[in-house]
Design a protein around this motif. Structure first.
Motif, mmCIF file in Angstrom:
data_model
loop_
_atom_site.group_PDB
_atom_site.id
_atom_site.type_symbol
_atom_site.label_atom_id
_atom_site.label_comp_id
_atom_site.label_asym_id
_atom_site.label_seq_id
_atom_site.Cartn_x
_atom_site.Cartn_y
_atom_site.Cartn_z
ATOM 1 N N GLY A 163 -45.507 -17.346 -17.760
ATOM 2 C CA GLY A 163 -44.617 -18.328 -17.124
ATOM 3 C C GLY A 163 -43.452 -18.724 -18.001
ATOM 4 N N ASN A 164 -43.670 -18.678 -19.294
ATOM 5 C CA ASN A 164 -42.612 -19.041 -20.231
ATOM 6 C C ASN A 164 -41.494 -18.001 -20.220
ATOM 7 N N SER A 165 -41.830 -16.752 -19.952
ATOM 8 C CA SER A 165 -40.800 -15.708 -19.866
ATOM 9 C C SER A 165 -39.913 -15.951 -18.654
ATOM 10 N N GLN A 166 -40.558 -16.291 -17.521
ATOM 11 C CA GLN A 166 -39.790 -16.577 -16.318
ATOM 12 C C GLN A 166 -38.812 -17.726 -16.605
ATOM 13 N N LYS A 167 -39.344 -18.774 -17.258
ATOM 14 C CA LYS A 167 -38.508 -19.939 -17.552
ATOM 15 C C LYS A 167 -37.371 -19.576 -18.507
ATOM 16 N N HIS A 168 -37.668 -18.770 -19.518
ATOM 17 C CA HIS A 168 -36.615 -18.378 -20.452
ATOM 18 C C HIS A 168 -35.498 -17.619 -19.736
ATOM 19 N N PHE A 169 -35.878 -16.759 -18.794
ATOM 20 C CA PHE A 169 -34.826 -16.039 -18.064
ATOM 21 C C PHE A 169 -33.885 -17.053 -17.395
ATOM 22 N N ALA A 170 -34.477 -18.026 -16.697
ATOM 23 C CA ALA A 170 -33.662 -19.020 -15.996
ATOM 24 C C ALA A 170 -32.890 -19.888 -16.992
ATOM 25 N N HIS A 171 -33.604 -20.435 -17.948
ATOM 26 C CA HIS A 171 -33.022 -21.442 -18.828
ATOM 27 C C HIS A 171 -31.965 -20.865 -19.761
ATOM 28 N N GLU A 172 -32.245 -19.697 -20.322
ATOM 29 C CA GLU A 172 -31.293 -19.134 -21.285
ATOM 30 C C GLU A 172 -30.086 -18.503 -20.597
ATOM 31 N N SER A 173 -30.221 -18.147 -19.315
ATOM 32 C CA SER A 173 -29.034 -17.782 -18.535
ATOM 33 C C SER A 173 -28.197 -19.040 -18.322
ATOM 34 N N HIS A 174 -28.889 -20.088 -17.935
ATOM 35 C CA HIS A 174 -28.264 -21.384 -17.650
ATOM 36 C C HIS A 174 -27.502 -21.901 -18.876
ATOM 37 N N LEU A 175 -28.103 -21.799 -20.034
ATOM 38 C CA LEU A 175 -27.444 -22.327 -21.235
ATOM 39 C C LEU A 175 -26.171 -21.557 -21.581
ATOM 40 N N ASP A 176 -26.169 -20.256 -21.271
ATOM 41 C CA ASP A 176 -24.933 -19.506 -21.490
ATOM 42 C C ASP A 176 -23.824 -20.010 -20.567
ATOM 43 N N GLU A 177 -24.209 -20.356 -19.348
ATOM 44 C CA GLU A 177 -23.222 -20.903 -18.408
ATOM 45 C C GLU A 177 -22.674 -22.226 -18.942
ATOM 46 N N VAL A 178 -23.591 -23.047 -19.467
ATOM 47 C CA VAL A 178 -23.185 -24.348 -20.001
ATOM 48 C C VAL A 178 -22.226 -24.159 -21.184
ATOM 49 N N ALA A 179 -22.584 -23.229 -22.078
ATOM 50 C CA ALA A 179 -21.741 -22.983 -23.261
ATOM 51 C C ALA A 179 -20.330 -22.614 -22.829
ATOM 52 N N GLU A 180 -20.241 -21.785 -21.797
ATOM 53 C CA GLU A 180 -18.926 -21.368 -21.324
ATOM 54 C C GLU A 180 -18.138 -22.567 -20.769
ATOM 55 N N HIS A 181 -18.829 -23.398 -19.980
ATOM 56 C CA HIS A 181 -18.173 -24.587 -19.433
ATOM 57 C C HIS A 181 -17.659 -25.510 -20.526
ATOM 58 N N LEU A 182 -18.452 -25.634 -21.586
ATOM 59 C CA LEU A 182 -18.094 -26.566 -22.658
ATOM 60 C C LEU A 182 -17.173 -25.921 -23.694
ATOM 61 N N GLY A 183 -16.888 -24.649 -23.508
ATOM 62 C CA GLY A 183 -16.019 -23.948 -24.452
ATOM 63 C C GLY A 183 -16.672 -23.757 -25.810
ATOM 64 N N MET A 184 -17.989 -23.558 -25.801
ATOM 65 C CA MET A 184 -18.704 -23.345 -27.063
ATOM 66 C C MET A 184 -19.250 -21.927 -27.128
ATOM 67 N N GLU A 185 -19.446 -21.444 -28.352
ATOM 68 C CA GLU A 185 -20.129 -20.157 -28.521
ATOM 69 C C GLU A 185 -21.591 -20.347 -28.106
ATOM 70 N N PRO A 186 -22.225 -19.288 -27.561
ATOM 71 C CA PRO A 186 -23.609 -19.452 -27.087
ATOM 72 C C PRO A 186 -24.577 -19.847 -28.201
ATOM 73 N N ASP A 187 -24.373 -19.301 -29.387
ATOM 74 C CA ASP A 187 -25.289 -19.661 -30.484
ATOM 75 C C ASP A 187 -25.028 -21.086 -30.960
ATOM 76 N N ALA A 188 -23.751 -21.497 -30.925
ATOM 77 C CA ALA A 188 -23.413 -22.845 -31.407
ATOM 78 C C ALA A 188 -24.061 -23.909 -30.521
ATOM 79 N N LEU A 189 -24.048 -23.665 -29.203
ATOM 80 C CA LEU A 189 -24.677 -24.630 -28.296
ATOM 81 C C LEU A 189 -26.171 -24.762 -28.597
#
Lengths: 161, 779
Positions: B367-393
């Protein structure tokens, strides 16, 4: 069900067994000769676990009818080592850490033997191509590739038998 | 050192290791490479018959009548069983909702309706073809999205609305945060049905004695723990069930409690002979326990500097026809990731529903893999919105040692920062992002991208037995000075046998030839839960640390008597106890072991060890309390090229950087990481067990369900960062699942980086990419 006498050579020894005509070579090796190192993963020639050498070529023994092996020379995983001395390919698989659950290993090793007969100094492409019929779900293939390269070196240096 | 679970001040120090941390081929590798290893499907017992099951061709149907008379008359058939003529109780690891043989109703294509025992497989097949079953087909639920709809067919009467579990875990006032946050982001993601595809299908061999005891030689990850489930299924007391776990060809989570073992045992009980009951590959596809598909609605809140303020997740999970471990898997998807980021307010809700499809279960990540797929895709979207590098976020929000999250979970060793930074450096991430940005502006049909995702998992999850968590090791030195290791953390190819051997060799200064780890046998090994939740290395080496010290003390005590030297003057070296002041004075283990057997007539020297993870407690009714002592971290990176004319993705290279505490066997750890990333590659880009509108799987073979081959998998770089988990003797955390979890979102993020299109459903196939590119370009 029809039966037939099958004469063939397995790991250097003459064998003479009665088989049902609908049996696969894998079934005869396992059930008649007790050579359980030949694994059955799918029974449809897709996974490669049942790979053996037939007249020097790798075949998926679950798809070869036993009667087709009449007069053939078969090498299974049990016939690869020379006494207690592992075949260089076997040695390389152990040393490189290319074995995890090990269920694909006999087939993978025999495919590697066939691959190195054809390409003694295989390129990356040739290694990948040569093993594409053998599925491994544990290793991600990386250490198997290393093992193939290591085996090629060992054979070139004349290690093993 | 205290042993109570409340004590979290335990602090082991790194030792001066000679073998731990080195690279060792598996101790069972030579047997495996010569074909001598006897796997479950190779086992043959005297008088053994073969068993097969007749399976439902309907996804949902009432059984009106079963006529077995013709099958019973077939020469070679020993017995024919149906749900009507055998005594049975419903069983299941979490919800008891499944019979071994269906009684009135079948609930998926593959559900067992009848079973036979016969002299060989061919006779079994013929017998099955002679069984006549009359069905009344019922409307079926073939999509989890339909399961809770009004008027949907009801699969289990006791679960209205087809809901097996509903969970709600709110922590904090989330609506206020969403109202006031600088940035709120929402997204929906779907993780698909993936099949474990271990190379040896599920199976077992069962034999009963005259006192009603059954022995099952089983391909199983959890011998002692599953005994309880199997006893329920067979309606016998648990002490009547013995499980021996021979080597088996991979599990990846599927081989916890399975229908195949108790059903095989049931057939053997009626046949009154040993029975081999192993699935063929098509059956294994049809009724293995593949990954639980999940749909996620994610909503997160952020401040303008990228500080993570709140997370809300709503999950719909499809457990198929029977529950298996669906509830625990869904819980894991809800909140396991919350120990990776410092998020003060987290809400999660989930519905776990029945459908008329294959029962789904445990698969690497739980279940954690499923969540990581969703969440870590989501965080990349957030990083882009905030103008941050994905690792920096991510680095802005990651957990640190000692972090206590809103669920009461406490992180001990945490080297996720090192994992992310190493991953960025090794993959030349930022430089490549710049280069690819320029390259992708050219007319080339190839677009390049690189993506990353960090990951976390537990080392053992205290959520299964209220009064028990931990592990045990029993060492026995025989009269020749040979050490046998008994432990309930089984080897399924991940190499725990070698890990334990290395710990003994290191601590007792003994060579590998004098150490044996027998196959687990529930009549012999200490109690333990087995191989799931990445328990093995953390729990078993923790217990091993105490066991070797116990044996060391005993060796020195007896050597002191033989050598007539004080114990303080003695140390272990090369299979002997040696004097520190005069190294010429020594006594070998065989002599010590023999003295022990003579002084305590017949008794072998024992080393006893047990391990309780410090600061770990069973979750309360609000799912609060720390569930693991050793959270393991990682960072996965993938570099891709997308062909915009064909939609094909070529992955150039992948990186898996991990914090596993103290590495025990670096060779095996690399193998786990490479294997995990390769399996994640398949999930992300290729694999999907698909159903037709008739409720049948349409790709139930390796030709149609393609797993990655040697031709697919790119170079995978594995690396470990410096770490030591101080709650366990040898400092080791586990790797088994964490190494699978980050790569699917990393690939997703890399593809997005290449073509600017994000995919919200797995797998990301060439067809989907091509269709999306056409849509993007208005074609």
């Amino acid at each position: 069900m029809q039966h037939k006498e099958l004469r063939f050579k397995v790991n250097g020894q003459e064998q003479q067994v009665f088989v049902r005509t609908n049996w696969s070579l894998a079934q005869v090796l396992r059930d008649k000769l007790g050579l359980l190192g030949t694994k059955i993963g799918c029974g449809e020639g897709e996974c490669g676990a049942c790979t053996v050498l037939m007249n020097g070529k790798s075949v998926t023994s679950c798809l070869v009818m036993a009667v087709q092996a009449e007069g053939a020379e078969i090498v299974t995983i049990e016939g690869l080592a020379n006494g207690d001395t592992l075949h260089p390919v076997q040695e390389a698989f152990v040393e490189a850490g290319a074995i995890q659950c090990g269920y694909c290993t006999p087939g993978m090793v025999l495919s590697t033997v066939a691959l190195l007969e054809k390409h003694p100094k295989p390129t990356e492409e040739e290694i990948r191509e040569g093993l594409t019929g053998n599925l491994c779900r544990c290793t991600g293939y990386q250490k198997i590739f290393e093992a193939v390269r290591l085996a090629a070196e060992k054979i070139a240096r004349g290690a093993g038998r | 050192m205290s042993l109570t679970t409340k004590e979290s001040e335990v602090r082991y120090e790194k030792g001066d290791y000679s073998i731990i941390g080195s690279r060792r081929p598996y101790v069972d590798a030579i047997d495996k490479v010569t074909g001598r290893t006897v796997y479950v499907t190779d086992i043959s017992l005297p008088g053994m018959l073969h068993g097969r099951a007749l399976r439902s061709p309907h996804p949902h149907a009432r059984i009106l009548n079963i006529d077995t008379s013709a099958a019973e008359k077939l020469p070679g058939v020993k017995c024919v069983l149906t749900g009507k003529n055998v005594r049975q109780k419903k069983w299941g690891p979490v919800t008891k909702d499944e019979y071994l043989l269906a009684i009135d109703k079948v609930n998926f294509v593959g559900d067992e309706v009848a079973a036979v025992a016969a002299v060989d497989e061919e006779t079994c097949e013929e017998a099955l073809s002679l069984i006549k079953v009359e069905y009344e087909p019922l409307p079926a639920v073939l999509s989890m999205y339909d399961a809770m709809k009004e008027g949907a067919p009801q699969i289990h009467g006791e679960f209205p609305g087809n809901v097996n579990h509903h969970f709600h875990i709110p922590r904090g006032d989330i609506e206020t945060v969403f109202k006031n946050a600088y940035f709120v982001h929402e997204g929906q993601y779907e993780a698909s049905l993936e099949y474990q595809a271990y190379i040896e299908p599920m199976g077992g061999v069962s034999v009963w004695d005259n006192r009603g005891n059954v022995t099952i030689y089983a391909g199983i990850q959890t011998p002692t723990w599953s005994r309880n489930d199997y006893a329920v299924a067979l309606d016998v007391p648990v002490e009547k069930v013995r499980i021996v776990q021979p080597p088996f060809g991979g599990g990846f989570g599927a081989k916890l409690s399975q229908q195949v073992h108790p059903l095989g045992a049931l057939i053997a009980r009626h046949a009154k002979q040993p029975v081999r009951f192993c699935l063929d590959r098509v059956e294994d596809f049809q009724c293995g326990l593949p990954r639980v598909p999940m749909h996620f609605k994610l909503k997160t809140a952020w401040d303008k500097d990228g500080k993570y303020l709140a997370k809300k997740v709503d999950i719909l999970a499809d457990q198929g026809a029977y529950a298996s471990y669906g509830a625990a898997i869904t819980l894991t998807a809800m909140y396991r990731i919350d120990i990776m980021y410092q998020v003060p307010i987290v809400h999660s809700e989930a519905h776990l529903v029945y459908t008329n499809k294959v029962p789904t279960g445990c698969f690497r990540g739980f279940g954690n893999s499923q969540k990581h797929f969703a969440h870590e895709s989501h965080l990349d979207e957030v990083a882009e919105h905030l103008g941050m590098e994905p690792d920096a976020l991510r680095l802005r929000n990651i957990a640190v040692p000692g972090y206590m999250n809103p669920h009461g979970w406490k992180a001990n060793s945490v080297e996720i920062e090192a994992c992310i930074k190493t991953g960025m450096a090794r993959s030349d991430f930022h430089e490549k992002r710049k280069k690819f940005f320029s390259f992708n502006k050219t007319e080339s049909k190839i677009k390049k991208g690189i993506g990353m995702a960090p990951c976390v998992h537990v080392s053992g999850n205290r959520s299964f037995i209220k009064p028990f968590e931990g592990g045990a090791v029993l060492l026995r030195m025989n009269e020749q000075g040979k050490v046998f290791v008994y432990c309930n953390e089984p080897d399924m190819g991940q190499g725990i046998r070698t890990t334990l051997t290395m710990c003994v060799a290191d601590a007792l200064k003994l060579d590998f030839d004098h150490i044996t780890v027998p196959d687990p046998d529930t009549d012999i090994v200490p109690f333990g839960l087995g191989c799931f939740a990445s328990r093995g290395t953390y729990m078993a080496t923790g217990a091993m640390h105490m066991a070797v010290n116990d044996m060391k003390t005993k060796l020195i005590k007896i050597a002191s008597q033989i050598l007539e030297l004080p114990e303080e003057d003695l140390t272990l070296e090369n299979g002997a106890v040696v004097s520190l002041s005069d190294p010429s004075k020594k006594v070998g283990y065989p002599e010590i072991a023999w003295k022990h057997v003579c002084d305590y007539p017949g008794q072998h020297m024992l080393g006893i060890g047990h391990f309780t993870p410090a600061g770990v407690e069973y979750p309360d009714e609000k799912k609060y309390n720390n569930i693991s002592g050793g959270y393991a971290f990682g960072c996965h990176v993938a570099e891709v090229e997308v062909n915009t004319e064909t939609g094909q993705v070529k992955v150039n290279e992948m990186w898996g950087i991990h914090d596993v505490g103290q590495p025990i066997n670096e060779l095996a750890l690399e193998g786990q990481i490479q294997g995990g990333l390769a399996q994640g590659y398949g999930w992300a880009l290729m694999e999907h067990l698909r159903y037709g509108t008739d409720g049948k799987i349409i790709n139930a073979c390796f030709l149609d369900y393609q797993v990655p081959t040697a031709a697919d998998i790119p170079k995978i770089n594995a690396e470990l960062v410096d770490s030591f988990e101080w709650t366990t003797g040898f400092g080791a955390k586990s790797i088994g699942e964490c190494c699978f979890i980050g790569i699917a979102p990393a690939l997703q993020n890399a593809i997005y980086n290449a073509i600017g299109v994000r995919f919200y459903e797995l797998p990301i196939t060439a067809e989907k990419i091509l269709a999306a590119l056409r849509e993007k370009n208005g074609l």
